[in-house]
Design an enzyme around this catalytic site. Sequence first.
Site, short mmCIF file in Angstrom:
data_model
loop_
_atom_site.label_atom_id
_atom_site.label_comp_id
_atom_site.label_asym_id
_atom_site.label_seq_id
_atom_site.Cartn_x
_atom_site.Cartn_y
_atom_site.Cartn_z
N GLU A 15 0.84 -1.21 0.00
CA GLU A 15 0.00 0.00 0.00
C GLU A 15 0.87 1.25 0.00
OE1 GLU A 15 -2.77 1.44 0.00
OE2 GLU A 15 -4.35 -0.03 0.28
N ASN A 153 -9.31 6.26 2.53
CA ASN A 153 -8.34 5.83 1.53
C ASN A 153 -7.76 6.99 0.73
OD1 ASN A 153 -7.25 3.18 1.32
ND2 ASN A 153 -9.33 2.40 1.26
N ASP A 203 -9.83 2.51 -3.94
CA ASP A 203 -8.85 2.44 -2.86
C ASP A 203 -7.93 3.66 -2.92
OD1 ASP A 203 -6.98 1.59 -0.95
OD2 ASP A 203 -7.16 -0.50 -1.49
CA CA Z 1 -5.69 1.81 0.81
#
Ligand code: CA
Length: 299
Positions: A15, A153, A203
């Site tokens: 991420e 996010n 996301d």
């Molecule tokens: Ca994320």
Amino acid sequence: MAVEVVQKDTGYLLEGPHWDDVTNTLLYVDIFNKFVHSYNTVTKEAKKVEVHDAVGAIVTTTSGRTMACVGREVGYINWDAGKFETFCEIDLKKGTRFNDCKCDPAGRFYLGTMAVQDPSTSSEETKKGQGSLFCLSPDKTVREFVQNVDISNGMAWTNDHKTMYYIDSLTYGVDAFDYNIETGEIANRRQAISVPKSDGVPDGMCIDDEGMLWVALFDGWAVNRYNPKTGEKLRSIKFPTKNITSCCWGGANRDELYVTCAKHFLKPDELKEQDTAGSIFRVTDLGVKGVKCDVFKDN
Ligand code: CA
């Protein structure tokens, strides 16, 4: 356009890619494995440091250091010593953790949170409304800008510093706020883009120099490019694995898109078929340039 794997299978839930254009280095995190990673795309040198708790994000700072959000703390990564050094502790709500966090063009750190979830459950089963969006200023002041967030996010700021885009994943869209660069404050929330559930869960994201948004789609096999002024989907870049988590611009000309993905939630047969899960991708020849990753102002 070409999609390639630049680092294969380096983690589980990769991420928060952040491009450091001073050193031509890609930084990213592996949330549950508690690692921060650094990969120099010129020398191919890869480093990682284990931290003490779940890690949400990593950025660079104006003093040339690296800062990460770990557990309830924001702190520096000392790559040579392999250590995390606390900068400040944030008063996170019980049962929540840092998720995507990003710096704004003025060097503040916007910190998103979400409920800690049982790793065996799906995104949809995340306990809703537990997250927030905090803003940490260089003087360590912390403000809570958004409450009742499901999964905080992606974030991006426009070149004219008038708008901030924000993704609370389970709203299946991208929201816009009026943004005040002087104060960091955000206001007048409205939906800019709606993402059909069949396209995946929005996301992480980044913005290009034409003001278009590139949104990673978890369970969606893709990064989509959208026009946030019209909500229109302009383009879809496909990947050979389905849980695409985030993206950022990098490369010497800032025209390469670096993309993270996850093994998280993949079943054993899916893991076998999707052998690039947990890898770092690079997309080139897109014909678009990106915007610099903003950094924390610590000097
Ligand atoms: Ca994320």
